[in-house]
Design an enzyme around this catalytic site. Structure first.
Site, PDB file in Angstrom:
ATOM      1  NE  ARG A 172       1.724   4.109  10.250  1.00 58.54           N
ATOM      2  CZ  ARG A 172       2.639   3.155  10.141  1.00 58.54           C
ATOM      3  NH1 ARG A 172       3.842   3.321  10.650  1.00 58.54           N
ATOM      4  NH2 ARG A 172       2.337   2.008   9.558  1.00 58.54           N
ATOM      5  CE1 TYR A 188       1.535  -1.189  11.817  1.00 58.59           C
ATOM      6  CE2 TYR A 188      -0.205   0.338  12.446  1.00 58.59           C
ATOM      7  CZ  TYR A 188       0.184  -0.856  11.859  1.00 58.59           C
ATOM      8  OH  TYR A 188      -0.744  -1.690  11.334  1.00 58.59           O
ATOM      9  CB  CYS A 192     -18.121  -0.922  14.859  1.00 60.09           C
ATOM     10  SG  CYS A 192     -16.926   0.211  15.633  1.00 60.09           S
ATOM     11  CE  LYS A 242      -4.495  -0.044   9.022  1.00 60.12           C
ATOM     12  NZ  LYS A 242      -4.006   0.498  10.309  1.00 60.12           N
ATOM     13  CG  ASP A 302      -5.494  -4.268  11.985  1.00 59.44           C
ATOM     14  OD1 ASP A 302      -4.395  -4.541  12.530  1.00 59.44           O
ATOM     15  OD2 ASP A 302      -5.971  -3.124  11.971  1.00 59.44           O
ATOM     16  CB  CYS A 360     -20.190   6.942  14.618  1.00 63.23           C
ATOM     17  SG  CYS A 360     -18.512   6.332  14.835  1.00 63.23           S
TER      18      CYS A 360
END
Ligand SMILES: *Cc1c(COP(=O)(O)O)cnc(C)c1O
Length: 412
Positions: free
Chosen positions: A141, A138, A157, A362, A355, A150
């Site tokens: 960002r 984007y 995932c 998105k 997405d 994790c």
């Protein structure tokens, strides 16, 4: 779950009672680890060290393990490793083969069935990566991947190509290069740390990273994406919260899918983050038989508000290879959204997004509330299906002198 509760569910009591049941806060408790001293149980390092990672442990702890799960677990180490914290394991209902917690973290044989349209990098992240570990999709960002580890691994995932390193991706982010890129791109005003889970880092390491990002003058806004408050609430220590609060404005997005994940332990951990002034959002993935029933999702979003968390996104499950058994349809997702908007607090209603496969980012999807629209009128319907008309405003010929339009460049 007690026998009373189980029969209450099977006899299909009125929905209100059922919501009430789903919304109760209960401790995950100690389960199999009743004899572990409290100090160890509360220590996040102890939890990580004692994660369930092997078939042998699973066989011992879950006598109802199915052949599909057994086969899935054997194969997981070549795809996406299995790891479950003892705390989170206690949320599994051993009597229920379709337990919504179990489906999220215990591998199944179906994971090895990949359809032609499924992908290893469904959101095309690697092709939007100017330096390793940075996704710049984007304009303003970036997604900053800090680790491939994790506390526990979600079977759906989207980043399983690299997370847990079961496929030999060997993700080694170079923070200096990632930070340098951000420093050189003054359009980047928002940095989202994710991974893997950034809260697996020590306080010191995270403080160092956040400090370096905060030192970049054009970085206005920092955020963390993490499932640790759900998998490992013990990690949310007062020390961590005191460290994080130095870096405001800092938001945290958690990932929770089912009301049962919101235990008393989780509510307390989230309360500590909120007390540190951190605005909390939640991202859910729409998962078949986990949260694709409107009543479940409604209870979940309402319970999130009680934990001071604003539901942010519901994601349509990405087309990750071997996730067909967990993906709910968009049709069902729209039903869920329809059951939220207007029927409950606006703050509890997240944005449902797909997405876009291949890397489009998105895209919001929403039930249709605008029935027709032309230059004169807009016809809308409300959450009850009642139809209304709004006369369109004229923005062609101004009756008065038009206000001076401000160029965006003048605002900065
Ligand atoms: C989701 C995402 C973001 C953040 O998007 P928001 O809509 O601002 O929350 C940024 N970069 C990438 C690559 C993402 O996937």
């Amino acid at each position: 779950m007690s026998n009373d509760e189980r029969s209450a569910v099977s006899e299909e009591p009125p929905l209100s009672t059922r919501l009430d049941f789903l919304k109760r806060f209960e401790p995950a408790g100690r389960g199999f680890w009743a004899n572990v001293p409290e100090k160890e149980w509360q220590d996040w390092h102890w939890q990580l060290k004692h994660r369930i990672t092997t078939l042998e442990q699973l066989e011992r702890l879950l006598p109802t393990l199915t052949p599909e799960e057994r086969a899935g677990t054997t194969l997981a180490n070549h795809k996406l490793a299995m790891a479950i914290t003892p705390y989170f394991f206690n949320l599994i209902d051993p009597a229920d083969e379709n337990c919504p917690i179990r489906r999220q973290v215990i591998p199944r044989l179906e994971e090895t069935h990949a359809a032609a349209w499924e992908m290893t990098d469904p959101c095309g992240e690697d092709s939007h990566s100017p330096v390793p570990g940075l996704v710049h999709r984007y304009p303003d960002r970036v997604l900053f991947l800090v680790t491939d580890r994790c506390a526990a691994y979600c079977r759906y995932c989207t980043r399983s190509r690299l997370v847990s390193n079961a496929t030999g991706y060997d993700f080694h982010p170079e923070f200096d290069r990632q930070i340098e890129y951000i420093a050189q791109h003054s359009e980047v005003r928002d940095v989202l740390l994710s991974g893997g889970d950034p809260l697996l880092f020590s306080d010191e390491k995270l403080e160092y990273l956040l400090g370096r990002l905060r030192a970049i003058p054009h970085v206005e806004f920092l955020r963390l994406g993490t499932r640790i408050p759900i998998f490992l609430p013990q990690r949310i220590t007062p020390e961590l919260c005191a460290m994080l609060r130095q870096f405001h404005p800092l938001f945290v997005s958690i990932h929770s899918n089912h009301p049962r994940e919101l235990t008393t332990e989780v509510r307390e951990a989230l309360g500590r983050l909120a007390d540190a002034g951190i605005p909390l959002g939640n991202q859910s993935v729409l998962l078949r038989y986990v949260n694709d029933a409107p009543a479940i999702m409604k209870a979940h979003v309402q319970k999130l508000l009680m934990c001071r968390v604003r539901p942010y996104y519901i994601y349509q499950c990405d087309l990750i290879a071997g996730s067909a058994h967990l993906r709910a349809s968009v049709r069902q997702g729209l039903k869920v959204m329809e059951a939220l908007r207007g029927h409950t607090t606006g703050y509890a209603v997240p944005t449902y997004v797909i997405d876009a496969p291949g890397g489009g980012g998105k895209v919001p999807v929403s039930p249709e509330y605008v029935l027709s629209r032309n230059n004169d009128r807009v016809v809308i319907r409300n959450y009850e299906g009642k139809i209304f008309e709004y006369p369109e405003a004229t923005d062609g010929t101004p009756l008065f002198k038009a206000p001076v339009e401000v160029e965006e460049s003048e605002l900065t």
